[in-house]
Write a protein that holds these residues in place. Structure first.
Motif, short mmCIF file in Angstrom:
data_model
loop_
_atom_site.label_atom_id
_atom_site.label_comp_id
_atom_site.label_asym_id
_atom_site.label_seq_id
_atom_site.Cartn_x
_atom_site.Cartn_y
_atom_site.Cartn_z
N CYS A 28 36.45 34.60 41.46
CA CYS A 28 37.91 34.61 41.33
C CYS A 28 38.53 34.11 42.64
CB CYS A 28 38.42 36.02 41.07
SG CYS A 28 37.92 36.64 39.47
N PRO A 29 39.70 33.43 42.55
CA PRO A 29 40.33 32.96 43.77
C PRO A 29 40.72 34.13 44.68
CG PRO A 29 41.37 32.00 41.84
CD PRO A 29 40.45 33.07 41.34
N ASP A 36 51.05 36.41 39.35
CA ASP A 36 51.39 37.52 38.46
C ASP A 36 50.27 38.55 38.50
OD1 ASP A 36 53.80 36.51 37.67
OD2 ASP A 36 52.98 35.40 35.96
N PRO A 37 50.61 39.84 38.28
CA PRO A 37 49.55 40.86 38.35
C PRO A 37 48.44 40.61 37.33
CG PRO A 37 51.61 41.79 37.50
CD PRO A 37 51.93 40.42 38.02
N ASN A 38 47.23 40.94 37.76
CA ASN A 38 46.05 40.87 36.88
C ASN A 38 45.81 39.50 36.26
OD1 ASN A 38 45.31 43.66 37.24
ND2 ASN A 38 47.18 44.13 36.09
N THR A 39 45.99 38.45 37.06
CA THR A 39 45.70 37.09 36.60
C THR A 39 44.58 36.46 37.43
OG1 THR A 39 47.44 36.24 38.04
CG2 THR A 39 48.04 36.62 35.74
N GLN A 40 44.06 37.18 38.45
CA GLN A 40 43.01 36.62 39.32
C GLN A 40 41.78 37.53 39.26
OE1 GLN A 40 44.17 33.78 41.60
NE2 GLN A 40 45.57 33.93 39.88
N THR A 41 41.36 37.83 38.05
CA THR A 41 40.25 38.78 37.91
C THR A 41 39.21 38.29 36.90
OG1 THR A 41 41.20 40.01 36.07
CG2 THR A 41 41.86 40.71 38.26
N LYS A 135 45.62 46.72 44.21
CA LYS A 135 46.94 47.19 44.68
C LYS A 135 47.45 48.26 43.73
CE LYS A 135 51.64 45.52 45.12
NZ LYS A 135 52.54 44.45 44.68
N LEU A 136 47.91 49.35 44.31
CA LEU A 136 48.43 50.45 43.48
C LEU A 136 49.92 50.65 43.74
CD1 LEU A 136 45.83 53.34 43.91
CD2 LEU A 136 45.91 51.57 42.16
N LEU A 148 50.50 52.12 38.74
CA LEU A 148 50.41 50.79 38.15
C LEU A 148 49.38 50.04 38.99
CD1 LEU A 148 54.16 49.87 37.50
CD2 LEU A 148 52.45 50.77 35.89
N ILE A 149 48.44 49.39 38.32
CA ILE A 149 47.33 48.75 39.06
C ILE A 149 47.33 47.24 38.84
CG2 ILE A 149 44.85 48.82 39.53
CD1 ILE A 149 44.77 51.50 38.02
N TYR A 151 44.77 44.24 39.82
CA TYR A 151 43.41 44.03 40.33
C TYR A 151 43.22 42.70 41.07
CZ TYR A 151 41.99 48.12 37.66
OH TYR A 151 41.86 49.40 37.20
N LYS A 153 43.85 41.73 43.99
CA LYS A 153 43.37 41.88 45.37
C LYS A 153 41.94 42.46 45.42
CE LYS A 153 45.58 45.02 48.05
NZ LYS A 153 44.71 45.85 48.90
N THR B 18 35.41 28.61 43.35
CA THR B 18 36.08 29.47 42.37
C THR B 18 35.75 29.03 40.94
OG1 THR B 18 38.02 28.04 42.43
CG2 THR B 18 38.03 29.94 43.88
N CYS B 21 39.45 32.54 35.64
CA CYS B 21 39.66 33.99 35.57
C CYS B 21 39.98 34.40 34.14
CB CYS B 21 40.84 34.40 36.44
SG CYS B 21 40.63 33.99 38.15
N VAL B 39 48.07 47.47 34.80
CA VAL B 39 47.34 48.52 34.10
C VAL B 39 47.97 49.84 34.54
CG1 VAL B 39 45.10 49.70 33.92
CG2 VAL B 39 45.21 47.19 34.01
#
Ligand SMILES: [Zn+2]
Lengths: 504, 52
Positions: A28-29, A36-41, A135-136, A148-149, A151, A153, B18, B21, B39
């Protein structure tokens, strides 16, 4: 109230996010900023069941070795990764990949300078790579707590840099953090922007009664039956200047507690920048609280002398070395040298400017002129306008031309600074602006010449008086010139031309 | 140090490249609760956020 004297003992733990393309154990980068949250996982960094991690990112290990070399660390020839287990929502796998008893880099040092410019060598205990966590964001829904999580990071490569507890003041701790930031930026290991979370500083502080402890092999040991005061760790420090402020606050708080006869608990406190205070967070975990186990999926990694030699080629001249060279080679002041070497790109720009100017004047004069212009007008304008100093914003041929015309007294300092400001503000070609100004000035001198001639023709009596020794009459004639030019002329220049014509 | 463990040279580690994702939706599909792309986990945990 007691009258005991205390020594302040500070250690600093710094985390730096590596500027790699990908995360530590997956593809993952690593650059998640602004995403946006949870787009790099992927399933690996999310810790989904039945997914195997990949081998560690070689570049992250190389960057760790590079920083180790720059801080004179010993580099291990065999390294192991461990799993650090704890249960918290920021850790998707339930453990963090890190190192334990044998870090890649150990026993390094870095020189920093105190308020009186006295050198202090800060000892570095270890530098090792590990994974960042998620990140929390913590909040409440009525009485219900929730997180709220994001991921993105989680799994980004970090370098953890730990000093020995031998930093003696808040100021030195700040200077040390600043030096580490400078170093990782110089070496292009990280942008180390604290506001973006790319660099985090966590000082630990203890105060011990003077004469009742000793420092040995990187450890604080009690003398006689003295029992050591425990350490307090500070988190949530968001800037380099806050390192000093937070430590200063905490030292005063601990002293006041000790003076009231209270016991200091080992604890973690958070820096509240708005209030300028530290606040209790929790009792501090000891290393034993975490369960460290060797990672069964990551083999041992051999690091050879050839590997180290190859990485050492990336070492550039470091800030402290550059600073010493500027003083000895260019006779710059220590202060100017420090300002010019604070940022690698600025120092490179400076040296290029100096090279151009030294073709036209002696090297020391060129060094001083380049330094004066950069640290003076250029820094002032770039700070005020938030403009980066580089060859695109201020082309070197233009700035060197400006400095040369100033040195030749064709441009006054005010005029030169005005042109520099105009070119930066309005994105105008500086060289063209200078040429136009010189051209205009030539024209106005020609004009002035004609005006002076006409004033002489129209005032024969005053001219005669001046020629017969009434020197004060020149003032009247200058006044006439000023009147005819509607005050747009420099009276000194008008006086010079008048005198030249009347005496010549 | 575990002597029986496999050794690899530094050059044998993974290249820093990379790949694709998961989408945000794919991530959120695995979660019991979600909110604004995050989440969501309910619970009260003593202490503050452990950064690293
Ligand atoms: Zn991933």
């Amino acid at each position: 109230m007691n009258n005991k004297e205390y020594d302040v003992i500070i250690g600093l733990e710094i985390h730096i996010q590596c500027k790699t393309e990908s995360k530590m154990l997956c593809k993952c980068p690593a650059n998640y900023f602004g995403k946006d949250p949870n787009t790099q996982t992927c399933p690996i960094c999310l810790g989904l069941p039945n997914t195997e991690i990949l081998l560690p990112n070689r570049r992250a290990v190389e960057l760790c070795i590079l920083l180790g070399l720059a801080t004179k660390c010993d580099i291990a020839n065999e390294i192991a990764f461990y799993r650090k287990h704890y249960s918290y929502p920021d850790l998707p796998k339930g453990y963090q990949i890190t190192q334990y008893d044998r870090p890649i880099c150990s026993d390094g040092e870095i020189d920093v300078y105190d308020e009186k410019d006295k050198k202090h060598t800060i000892e570095i205990e270890r530098i090792h790579p590990e994974e960042d966590v998620a990140k929390l964001i913590r909040d409440k829904e009525g009485n219900k707590d929730y997180f709220l999580i994001d991921y993105n990071k989680a799994g980004v490569p970090l370098l953890e840099i730990v000093t020995k507890p031998d930093i003696k003041s808040a100021y030195l701790a700040k200077e040390y953090a600043n030096s580490i930031r400078q170093l990782v930026r110089y070496l292009d290991i990280s942008d180390a922007d604290m506001e973006k979370g790319q660099m985090r500083c966590e000082p630990n502080i203890s105060l011990q009664e003077r004469g009742k402890w000793k420092y040995e092999d990187g450890k604080i040991l009690p003398l006689g039956d003295y029992s050591l005061n425990p350490k307090v760790e500070i988190k949530n420090i968001g800037s380099i200047s806050a390192v000093e402020k937070a430590i200063d606050f905490e030292v005063n708080r601990i002293i006041s507690e000790l003076e009231k006869g209270r016991r200091i608990e080992q604890q973690t406190r958070g820096w509240n920048a708005e209030k300028g205070i530290t606040e209790y967070q929790r009792m501090k975990e000891e290393a034993e609280d975490y369960n460290y186990t060797p990672d069964p999926d990551v083999p041992l990694i051999d690091i050879t002398t050839e590997d180290i030699e190859k990485i050492a080629k990336e070492l550039v001249e470091l800030p402290n070395e550059k600073r010493t060279r500027y003083v000895s080679e260019f006779s710059l002041s220590d202060y100017d040298s420090r300002v010019l070497t604070a940022d690698r790109r600025v120092s490179e720009y400076y040296e290029k400017l100096l090279k151009i100017l030294s073709k036209e004047m002696p090297i020391e004069k060129a060094a001083k002129a380049s330094s004066n212009w950069l640290t003076g007008a250029v820094f002032a304008i770039s700070n005020e306008k938030g403009i980066d100093i580089n060859e695109d914003t201020i082309p070197l041929p233009s700035l060197s031309y400006l400095i040369l015309e100033f040195e030749k007294k064709v441009l006054t300092r005010n005029k030169a600074e005005e042109l520099l400001k105009e070119s930066l503000e309005k994105k105008k070609d500086l060289k063209k602006l200078i040429q136009e100004t010189i051209e205009q000035s030539k024209k106005s001198i020609e004009n002035l010449d004609t005006i002076v001639e006409s004033v002489i023709q129209e005032n024969p009596k005053a001219v005669n008086d001046y020629k017969n020794g009434k020197n004060a009459t020149i003032g009247f004639l200058v006044g006439q010139v000023m009147h005819k030019t509607e005050g747009s002329t420099d009276p000194n220049k008008a006086k010079l031309i008048l005198e030249e014509k009347l005496n010549g | 140090m575990d002597k029986t463990k496999k050794h690899i040279p530094l050059s044998g580690l993974r290249d820093d490249v990379t790949s694709k994702c998961l989408t945000q939706q794919e991530v959120l599909n695995n979660a019991k609760y979600t909110q604004d792309g995050y989440v969501k986990v309910y619970g009260s945990i003593v202490g503050d956020i452990e950064e690293s």
